[in-house]
Design a protein around this motif. Structure first.
Motif, mmCIF file in Angstrom:
data_model
loop_
_atom_site.group_PDB
_atom_site.id
_atom_site.type_symbol
_atom_site.label_atom_id
_atom_site.label_comp_id
_atom_site.label_asym_id
_atom_site.label_seq_id
_atom_site.Cartn_x
_atom_site.Cartn_y
_atom_site.Cartn_z
ATOM 1 N N LEU A 87 15.621 -62.948 -14.948
ATOM 2 C CA LEU A 87 15.844 -64.316 -15.397
ATOM 3 C C LEU A 87 15.001 -65.299 -14.584
ATOM 4 N N GLU A 88 14.898 -65.071 -13.298
ATOM 5 C CA GLU A 88 14.056 -65.918 -12.448
ATOM 6 C C GLU A 88 12.616 -65.909 -12.944
ATOM 7 N N ARG A 89 12.096 -64.729 -13.273
ATOM 8 C CA ARG A 89 10.720 -64.641 -13.773
ATOM 9 C C ARG A 89 10.575 -65.359 -15.117
ATOM 10 N N LEU A 90 11.599 -65.236 -15.953
ATOM 11 C CA LEU A 90 11.567 -65.907 -17.253
ATOM 12 C C LEU A 90 11.475 -67.416 -17.075
ATOM 13 N N GLY A 91 12.325 -67.958 -16.221
ATOM 14 C CA GLY A 91 12.316 -69.399 -16.017
ATOM 15 C C GLY A 91 11.118 -69.902 -15.255
ATOM 16 N N ARG A 92 10.631 -69.113 -14.289
ATOM 17 C CA ARG A 92 9.540 -69.555 -13.426
ATOM 18 C C ARG A 92 8.166 -69.357 -14.065
ATOM 19 N N ASP A 93 7.990 -68.238 -14.769
ATOM 20 C CA ASP A 93 6.654 -67.842 -15.211
ATOM 21 C C ASP A 93 6.428 -67.937 -16.718
ATOM 22 N N VAL A 94 7.511 -67.956 -17.498
ATOM 23 C CA VAL A 94 7.360 -67.955 -18.961
ATOM 24 C C VAL A 94 7.659 -69.327 -19.553
ATOM 25 N N LEU A 95 8.790 -69.915 -19.201
ATOM 26 C CA LEU A 95 9.168 -71.183 -19.830
ATOM 27 C C LEU A 95 8.143 -72.296 -19.605
ATOM 28 N N PRO A 96 7.578 -72.461 -18.403
ATOM 29 C CA PRO A 96 6.562 -73.522 -18.257
ATOM 30 C C PRO A 96 5.358 -73.323 -19.187
ATOM 31 N N GLU A 120 20.336 -73.228 -15.049
ATOM 32 C CA GLU A 120 20.272 -74.676 -14.825
ATOM 33 C C GLU A 120 19.206 -75.010 -13.781
ATOM 34 N N ALA A 121 19.179 -74.240 -12.682
ATOM 35 C CA ALA A 121 18.190 -74.496 -11.632
ATOM 36 C C ALA A 121 16.767 -74.276 -12.133
ATOM 37 N N LEU A 122 16.603 -73.375 -13.087
ATOM 38 C CA LEU A 122 15.275 -73.050 -13.611
ATOM 39 C C LEU A 122 14.812 -74.002 -14.713
ATOM 40 N N GLY A 123 15.681 -74.909 -15.140
ATOM 41 C CA GLY A 123 15.282 -75.903 -16.120
ATOM 42 C C GLY A 123 15.599 -75.581 -17.562
#
Length: 348
Positions: A327-336, A33-36
Motif C-alpha cells: 500500500l505504501e508503494r501504491l500511494g508513494r509511487d503510483v498515485l502521484p 489517509e497519510a498517503l493522500g
C-alpha cells in the motif's frame, strides 16, 4: 478524479483471524489517509469468509474516529437487507460523527444465501432498494419520514439527526436505478474484476445508457470503477497476490450460487470454466512493480474515463507488514503518477 482504498475484509485462509483482518484494515485506512487517498470504502457481506464486515457503517464510524481528512463510507449498504428507517438514522449519525466526511454507497445485493438467511425475497431487491432510497432522501433532507409503499409503511416519524444527503454511489445495474442515479447525481459503481480496460467497456456502456436515460447530457457520466492491485518488486509476493486474486475471482463467482460451497464460513476455491492462469494474471493484472501498475491503471483511465477509482489489495493472504508495504508503494509511487496524468488530460 478521486482515488479510494477499498476494504473487502476477507478471511483469505484458515489461519487468518477476524481480529487480524480488522487490525490490518484499520492500519491500512490510517496509512491511506497519510498517503493522500481521497476516500476509503468498506464492504457489506454476511455468513462467509468473503468478508468479516457485516456492518460497513460501523467500520466507517470506527475509522472516522482514527482519521481526520479521508472520506469514509459503505460500498455498499445492501439496502434490501435493512430497514431504511434505521439506515437513515445511522447515516445521519455517521455523517455527524465523521465531520461530514461520509460517502454513501447503496446497492441491491446479489448473493442469494444472504437474502435467504435474512428472509428477504431477492427477486424484489430492486423495488425494495427504490423505496428505501425514497426514505433515505426524505429523512435526510426533511428530518421526517412519512412513507406508504409496497414494502414499507412508515407513519410520520421525526428523525433526530437529519442533514444533507451525502455524496451517493450506486451499485446496481438495472436501467431504472441508473436513471434515478442520474436524476439524483449519484455515481454508478462497476467492478472491472479481472478484465482489461477494453473488456470492461460493455459494463460502462450499460451504466451510461441507463444514466443518460435519466436525462444526463454531459460528455462523461460520473463513474466509479473497482480495480484489484498489488504493488511489489518481489516475485514471491507477486505470485502470492496473483494466486489470491484468482481465489477471489472464484469466490466471487461461487457467491452467486443459491448455496455457496463452504466449510463453515470458509469458502472453497473452486475452478471455473475460462478462468485465467496465474501466468496471465502476472502478465496482465496490475500486480508487480510500480511502473507496471501505473501503466495499467493509466490505461484504464484513458479507456474508461472514470471519475472515481477504488483500489483493493487485501486479497494476497500475505501478513500485515507486506500488505501495508505494498500500500505504501501504491500511494508513494503510483498515485502521484496517475494524478499527474489526470491533470495533463484536463489541461489538454
Amino acid at each position: 478524479m478521486e482515488f479510494a482504498l477499498f476494504n473487502l475484509m476477507s478471511l483469505n485462509h484458515a489461519q487468518e483471524t477476524p481480529e487480524e483482518v480488522m487490525a490490518t484494515t484499520i492500519a491500512a485506512v490510517q496509512q491511506a489517509e497519510a498517503l493522500g487517498f481521497d476516500a476509503t470504502w468498506f464492504a457489506e457481506h454476511h455468513f462467509t469468509s468473503a468478508s468479516v464486515c457485516a456492518s460497513p457503517l460501523m467500520m466507517a464510524a470506527h475509522c472516522a474516529a482514527l482519521t481526520r481528512r479521508i472520506r469514509l463510507g459503505p460500498a455498499v449498504v445492501v439496502l434490501p437487507l435493512h430497514h431504511p428507517l434505521r439506515v437513515v438514522q445511522e447515516v445521519g449519525m455517521l455523517n455527524l460523527l465523521s465531520g461530514g466526511r461520509l460517502n454513501l454507497g447503496i446497492g441491491t445485493g446479489h448473493q442469494p444465501h444472504e437474502f435467504r438467511s435474512f428472509g428477504v425475497n431477492i427477486a424484489a431487491r430492486t423495488a425494495i432498494l427504490s423505496e428505501a432510497w425514497d426514505i433515505l432522501e426524505q429523512g435526510l433532507r426533511t428530518g421526517v419520514v412519512n412513507h406508504s409503499g409496497v414494502h414499507f409503511q412508515i407513519p410520520p416519524t421525526p428523525i433526530c439527526i437529519p442533514g444533507t444527503l451525502p455524496p451517493l454511489f450506486l451499485a446496481g445495474g438495472s436501467p431504472e436505478l441508473l436513471a434515478r442515479a442520474a436524476r439524483s447525481g449519484a455515481t454508478p459503481l462497476i467492478s472491472q474484476g479481472l478484465r482489461e480496460a477494453e473488456a470492461a467497456l460493455p459494463l460502462k456502456a450499460k451504466a451510461e445508457a441507463g444514466y443518460r436515460a435519466g436525462g444526463f447530457t454531459g460528455r462523461d457520466i460520473p463513474l466509479g470503477i473497482q480495480r484489484y492491485v498489488f504493488v511489489t518488486n518481489d516475485a514471491a509476493e507477486q505470485r502470492a497476490a496473483a494466486e489470491g486474486l484468482l481465489k477471489l475471482a472464484r469466490t466471487t463467482l461461487s457467491l452467486r450460487d443459491p448455496v455457496p460451497q463452504r466449510d463453515g464460513v470458509l469458502m472453497r476455491s473452486l475452478p471455473y470454466e475460462g478462468e485465467p492462469s496465474i501466468e496471465w494474471l502476472l502478465e496482465r493484472a496490475p500486480i508487480g512493480p510500480a511502473e507496471k501498475v501505473a501503466r495499467i491503471l493509466a490505461h484504464d483511465m484513458r479507456v474508461l474515463r472514470p471519475s472515481h477509482m477504488s483500489l483493493y489489495m487485501g486479497f494476497s493472504g500475505l501478513p500485515q507488514g507486506q500488505v501495508l508495504a505494498a500500500l505504501e508503494r501504491l500511494g508513494r509511487d503510483v498515485l502521484p503518477h496517475l494524478r499527474r496524468r489526470q491533470e495533463l488530460a484536463l489541461a489538454s
